[in-house]
Design a protein around this motif. Structure first.
Motif, PDB file in Angstrom:
ATOM      1  N   PRO A 108       0.828  -1.195   0.000  1.00 59.09           N
ATOM      2  CA  PRO A 108       0.000   0.000   0.000  1.00 59.09           C
ATOM      3  C   PRO A 108       0.870   1.255   0.000  1.00 59.09           C
ATOM      4  N   GLN A 109       0.460   2.222  -0.745  1.00 60.24           N
ATOM      5  CA  GLN A 109       1.185   3.481  -0.821  1.00 60.24           C
ATOM      6  C   GLN A 109       0.857   4.334   0.393  1.00 60.24           C
ATOM      7  N   PRO A 110       1.845   5.095   0.887  1.00 61.20           N
ATOM      8  CA  PRO A 110       1.551   5.953   2.030  1.00 61.20           C
ATOM      9  C   PRO A 110       0.523   7.017   1.640  1.00 61.20           C
TER      10      PRO A 110
ATOM     11  N   ALA B  87      -8.760  -0.209  -4.869  1.00 62.27           N
ATOM     12  CA  ALA B  87      -8.564  -1.646  -5.072  1.00 62.27           C
ATOM     13  C   ALA B  87      -7.105  -2.010  -5.330  1.00 62.27           C
ATOM     14  N   LYS B  88      -6.307  -1.059  -5.806  1.00 64.54           N
ATOM     15  CA  LYS B  88      -4.890  -1.318  -6.092  1.00 64.54           C
ATOM     16  C   LYS B  88      -3.983  -0.922  -4.930  1.00 64.54           C
TER      17      LYS B  88
END
Length: 137
Positions: A10-12, A76-77
């Motif tokens: 997951p991206q911050p 979702a990504k």
């Protein structure tokens, strides 16, 4: 030996400074007197950050009171998805705004470390930039 990279994690989410930069696109810095940036709170699958803004009004003894709410969730990504909401609540005497913020804290019944960060901007681009820098430290 090389390893295949797995899917990215997951991206911050956005930083406090990036949220305030978004706020400055909605409210001119020259109109902001003070603001209080509350720590993020988990609300279900999202994280919510609230900023209380005291903005100059036509009457020099009063301030417009606004709240900006930023809800960050992951799509979702796994990428951060930010929803922004800006609400103007009316005006109040300038000297009462800090007490309004204290009342919000009491109603939230949050621990002492959940106190908001306070920035006194006074409509100054320099104070704004210094505040953003301080938030990043």
């Amino acid at each position: 030996m090389s390893h295949a990279a797995g899917p990215p994690g997951p991206q911050p989410g956005p930083t406090p400074a990036s949220l305030l930069e978004a706020l400055a696109r909605a409210i001119p810095i020259a109109s902001i007197d003070e603001l209080w940036l509350f720590p993020p709170r988990r609300l279900g699958p999202a994280e919510s950050t609230v900023v209380v803004v005291s903005a100059f009004a036509e009457d020099p003894g009063r301030r417009r009171v606004l709240t900006a709410r930023y809800s960050v969730s992951q799509d979702a990504k796994g990428q951060p998805a930010v929803q922004e909401e800006l609400t103007e609540h009316g005006t109040a005497p300038a000297d009462r705004i800090p007490r309004l913020v204290e009342g919000v804290l009491r109603r939230l019944d949050e621990p002492a470390d959940a106190a908001p960060k306070h920035l006194r901007v006074e409509g100054s681009e320099d104070r704004w930039a210094q505040g953003l820098t301080a938030l990043e430290e």
